[in-house]
Design a protein around this motif. Structure first.
Motif, mmCIF file in Angstrom:
data_model
loop_
_atom_site.group_PDB
_atom_site.id
_atom_site.type_symbol
_atom_site.label_atom_id
_atom_site.label_comp_id
_atom_site.label_asym_id
_atom_site.label_seq_id
_atom_site.Cartn_x
_atom_site.Cartn_y
_atom_site.Cartn_z
ATOM 1 N N PHE A 255 15.138 -30.590 -15.554
ATOM 2 C CA PHE A 255 15.272 -31.720 -16.340
ATOM 3 C C PHE A 255 16.584 -31.680 -17.169
ATOM 4 C CE2 PHE A 255 14.450 -33.986 -20.184
ATOM 5 C CZ PHE A 255 14.372 -35.196 -19.597
ATOM 6 N N ASP A 256 16.967 -30.573 -17.764
ATOM 7 C CA ASP A 256 17.910 -30.409 -18.872
ATOM 8 C C ASP A 256 19.455 -30.468 -18.017
ATOM 9 O OD1 ASP A 256 16.171 -30.132 -20.828
ATOM 10 O OD2 ASP A 256 16.501 -27.899 -20.795
ATOM 11 N N GLU A 257 19.510 -30.073 -16.899
ATOM 12 C CA GLU A 257 21.115 -29.938 -15.999
ATOM 13 C C GLU A 257 20.955 -31.367 -15.257
ATOM 14 O OE1 GLU A 257 21.265 -26.311 -14.245
ATOM 15 O OE2 GLU A 257 21.100 -25.078 -16.271
ATOM 16 N N LYS A 258 19.959 -31.725 -14.634
ATOM 17 C CA LYS A 258 20.096 -32.930 -13.632
ATOM 18 C C LYS A 258 19.487 -34.445 -14.036
ATOM 19 C CE LYS A 258 19.922 -29.678 -9.600
ATOM 20 N NZ LYS A 258 19.384 -29.314 -8.458
ATOM 21 N N GLY B 220 6.446 -41.543 -12.665
ATOM 22 C CA GLY B 220 7.516 -41.019 -12.202
ATOM 23 C C GLY B 220 7.478 -39.663 -11.915
ATOM 24 N N VAL B 221 8.125 -39.377 -10.556
ATOM 25 C CA VAL B 221 7.921 -37.683 -10.128
ATOM 26 C C VAL B 221 9.435 -37.208 -10.076
ATOM 27 C CG1 VAL B 221 6.901 -36.288 -8.305
ATOM 28 C CG2 VAL B 221 5.945 -38.309 -8.884
ATOM 29 N N ILE B 222 9.588 -36.286 -10.911
ATOM 30 C CA ILE B 222 11.172 -35.262 -10.777
ATOM 31 C C ILE B 222 10.376 -34.087 -10.006
ATOM 32 C CG2 ILE B 222 12.749 -34.431 -11.887
ATOM 33 C CD1 ILE B 222 12.649 -37.258 -12.108
ATOM 34 N N PRO B 223 10.674 -33.965 -8.712
ATOM 35 C CA PRO B 223 10.073 -32.536 -8.016
ATOM 36 C C PRO B 223 10.667 -31.182 -8.367
ATOM 37 C CG PRO B 223 11.679 -33.829 -6.478
ATOM 38 C CD PRO B 223 11.593 -34.825 -7.788
ATOM 39 N N ALA B 224 9.949 -30.583 -8.838
ATOM 40 C CA ALA B 224 10.232 -29.260 -9.265
ATOM 41 C C ALA B 224 9.222 -28.268 -8.944
ATOM 42 C CB ALA B 224 10.819 -28.973 -10.727
ATOM 43 N N GLY C 187 11.530 -39.645 0.644
ATOM 44 C CA GLY C 187 11.933 -38.954 1.814
ATOM 45 C C GLY C 187 12.556 -37.676 1.401
ATOM 46 N N ILE C 188 12.806 -37.084 0.092
ATOM 47 C CA ILE C 188 13.564 -35.941 -0.160
ATOM 48 C C ILE C 188 12.739 -35.503 -1.670
ATOM 49 C CG2 ILE C 188 15.256 -36.888 -1.352
ATOM 50 C CD1 ILE C 188 15.617 -34.173 1.141
ATOM 51 N N ASN C 189 12.730 -34.242 -1.738
ATOM 52 C CA ASN C 189 12.371 -33.544 -2.867
ATOM 53 C C ASN C 189 13.769 -33.224 -3.789
ATOM 54 O OD1 ASN C 189 13.198 -31.231 -1.338
ATOM 55 N ND2 ASN C 189 11.844 -29.998 -2.391
ATOM 56 N N ASP C 190 14.464 -34.197 -4.363
ATOM 57 C CA ASP C 190 15.821 -33.926 -4.851
ATOM 58 C C ASP C 190 15.730 -34.675 -6.255
ATOM 59 O OD1 ASP C 190 18.720 -33.388 -4.810
ATOM 60 O OD2 ASP C 190 18.789 -35.610 -5.262
ATOM 61 N N ALA C 191 15.759 -33.866 -7.401
ATOM 62 C CA ALA C 191 15.522 -34.367 -8.683
ATOM 63 C C ALA C 191 16.156 -35.552 -8.923
ATOM 64 C CB ALA C 191 15.807 -33.280 -9.521
ATOM 65 N N ILE C 192 17.760 -35.386 -8.776
ATOM 66 C CA ILE C 192 18.619 -36.373 -8.876
ATOM 67 C C ILE C 192 18.331 -38.024 -8.350
ATOM 68 C CG2 ILE C 192 21.063 -37.188 -8.777
ATOM 69 C CD1 ILE C 192 21.860 -34.429 -9.038
ATOM 70 N N THR C 193 17.980 -37.872 -7.178
ATOM 71 C CA THR C 193 17.449 -38.820 -6.131
ATOM 72 C C THR C 193 16.185 -39.622 -7.037
ATOM 73 O OG1 THR C 193 18.157 -38.254 -4.174
ATOM 74 C CG2 THR C 193 16.742 -39.773 -3.962
#
Length: 592
Positions: free
Chosen positions: A159-162, A243-247, A259-265
């Protein structure tokens, strides 16, 4: 001579701004409409002694995928020799947009555009901001929960970096809470007024998402006076989005919705205000009807339940504990006696999509759109008319669906409960099962790119019920291998049966509730199975409900069509580029 921006008078209600502006020291034709922002450059340069080559750069982006626009600040030297930023009378602006990359990944891109005057620059910036203000679905205030212990324990860093900088860029205010224990987020949601937030975001794995989902559904329906332990109650969909930020270690919800587990997306999907609703299962005690949990991905008894229970002993191993416990459970090759009764999707409507059609659920899925109007939580009368109780966000879809209503069979359609469904509509099977798995989403992940049930839809109001009968260790191993394969079906075995169901119930013959009575069974909305006949002691498994253990083996499950909304749009089947330039384009800034 100073260039002037040109506003079209052909459509006074719309935006049509165009001019020649400077990007990377080159003159570009730049245009803004209500839907598109575009810039292009074209010139001829010598290529050899006998010919010239046309060098071109074209870029277009949808206005809805513009993140923000800002003035480019000038640098000025003070009397003390220090450098300070000055934004007064700026003649350049920076536009931040979304740029798609392969494998459903989204990234940000910024382009600096220089104008000939500050007035011209202000006109462009104000026009873009005015268009962005029209997108009222974009969140302005978010409640963010970060689980620092889940998955690989990198949620806070992610979360902090992306993510934080993207939210700041879009002008989103985030109230961040670091969870300190299990159910911290759920307890917080249950005790707070969420009306000041436009959405709730979880940074973590699927377990964190399940906790938020349960908390939101409990809080919202309880606030409306709905008794969630009453199986005849009509549940309401909360207005707030998740909202889901995958980590996490699996991130199946992110995979299935973007479609992807990408935090920025995932963060960008939140910023642009994407919205879609997905199905949720209610899991109730089989005899008392008490609500145990809500489930959104997979509910599994047998193999996957045993894996989860065994893995609790090895939590110190981190995510690797699942592989270790999976191997241990596979070697045991246990199977469990159970009676299963299920309500097939076709029992409620004849135009259901069969599981065998192999259709995938993508952005704008027509099957899910139809189901949003023709579902068990809807309000469709027996004569086929639609009552005013239809959700507001589906009103616009009425005209397009009216024509197809004549093809829909609404036989035995009780809206608020399933009690009016004919007993003949239910199918009952008995046997010994290695696994009983119900999936409301396909359950994609990195190791299973197509998902455990590839044709499962996000919002069709049904679940794929996979019943894996007792089999040899070798045959079951072949079944597991095919789950990860893209070329063959894991269901093409005679010991595997899969059906698409609106509801189902499971009874374990030896697990009789000591307080069960005929009155308790009558109170439930389901047509109950008979009391277990075989009282011989048999082995029991547990239910794996979105990564949480449910000890009670006797359960009733019902699929609630599109009961919760997410910041997502589904998996984009194919991305058709809007006249994109090459990666070496002189106008392209470095991606972030």
């Amino acid at each position: 001579m100073e260039a002037q921006s040109r506003l079209s008078s052909a459509d006074p209600a719309g935006t049509n701004l165009s001019d020649t502006l400077t990007i990377s020291n080159k003159p570009f034709s730049v245009k803004l409409t209500d839907k598109l922002f575009s810039w292009w450059y074209k010139t001829k340069q010598p290529f050899s002694d006998k010919q010239t080559k046309t060098w071109a750069c074209k870029n277009r982006v949808l206005v809805e995928e513009i993140l923000a626009v800002e003035y480019v600040e000038k640098t000025a030297e003070t009397k003390n020799g220090d450098i300070e930023m000055v934004s007064v009378n700026a003649t350049a602006f920076r536009i931040h947009i979304i740029k798609r990359a392969p494998k459903h990944i989204w990234r940000t891109k910024s382009v600096e555009i220089y104008c000939s005057s500050s007035a011209q620059c202000a006109l462009w910036v104000d026009s873009i901001r005015s268009l962005l203000d029209k997108y009222t679905n974009r969140p302005k205030s978010l409640l963010v929960f970060i689980n620092p212990y889940g998955g690989r324990k990198k949620a806070r860093k992610v979360f902090d970096e992306k993510v934080a900088s993207i939210f700041d860029l879009a002008g989103i205010t985030s109230h961040v809470i670091i969870t300190e224990r299990a159910n911290h987020a759920k307890d917080y949601i249950m005790s707070r007024d969420l009306s000041r937030y436009d959405g709730i975001v979880c940074v973590g794995g699927d377990g964190m998402f399940a906790e938020l989902l349960n908390g939101i559904l409990w809080q919202y329906n309880s606030s409306l006076g709905i008794d969630l332990h009453d199986s005849t109650a009509l549940l309401k969909r909360p207005d707030i989005r998740i909202g889901v930020i995958p980590a996490g270690s699996t991130d199946t919800v992110a995979y299935c919705t973007s479609g992807i587990n990408d935090a920025i997306t995932s963060a960008l999907h939140i910023v642009v205000g994407d919205s879609m609703a997905i199905d949720v299962c209610s899991v109730r005690h089989g005899y008392s009807g008490q609500l145990l949990r809500f489930c959104v991905s997979m509910l599994a008894y047998g193999f996957y339940g045993d894996v989860l229970r065994d893995s609790e002993t090895f939590r110190w191993m981190g995510p690797n504990r699942y592989n270790y416990s999976g191997f241990r459970t596979f070697l045991k090759n246990k199977s469990y006696q159970a009676d299963i009764s299920y309500l097939p999707s076709q029992a409620l409507q004849t135009d259901h999509h069969p599981l065998q059609d192999g259709s995938r659920c993508y952005t704008g899925c027509s099957i899910c759109k139809s189901a949003s109007l023709l579902d068990l939580n809807g309000s469709i009368d027996y004569d086929g008319s639609i009552s005013p109780a239809l959700p507001d966000d589906n009103v616009d879809a009425l005209s397009s669906l009216t024509a197809s209503l004549t093809n829909v069979s609404l036989v035995s359609r009780q809206i608020s409960t399933l009690s009016n469904v004919s007993p003949d509509s239910w199918t009952t099977v008995s046997g010994k099962y290695i696994g009983i798995n119900a999936l409301t989403i396909s359950c994609r992940c990195a190791t299973v790119p197509e998902g455990v049930s590839p044709a499962c839809h996000l919002g069709d109001g049904s679940a794929d019920l996979v019943m894996v009968h007792e089999a040899s260790r070798l045959d079951y191993f072949r079944h597991l291998l095919r789950i990860q394969a893209k070329t063959s079906s894991q269901f093409d075995f005679n010991f595997v049966k899969v059906v698409r169901a609106k509801a189902f119930k499971v009874r374990v013959p030896s697990a009789v509730d000591p307080i069960a009575s005929s009155a308790a069974q009558t109170a439930s909305s389901f047509q109950r199975l008979d009391e277990p006949r075989n009282l011989m002691p048999v082995a029991l498994s547990t239910w794996n409900c979105d990564g949480e253990i449910i000890e009670e083996p006797n359960i009733d499950v019902r699929v609630h069509c599109q009961l919760v909304k997410l910041f997502a749009r589904g998996i984009e089947e194919s991305y058709t580029k809007l006249d994109q330039c090459t990666s070496t384009c002189i106008s392209c800034a470095e991606e972030t």
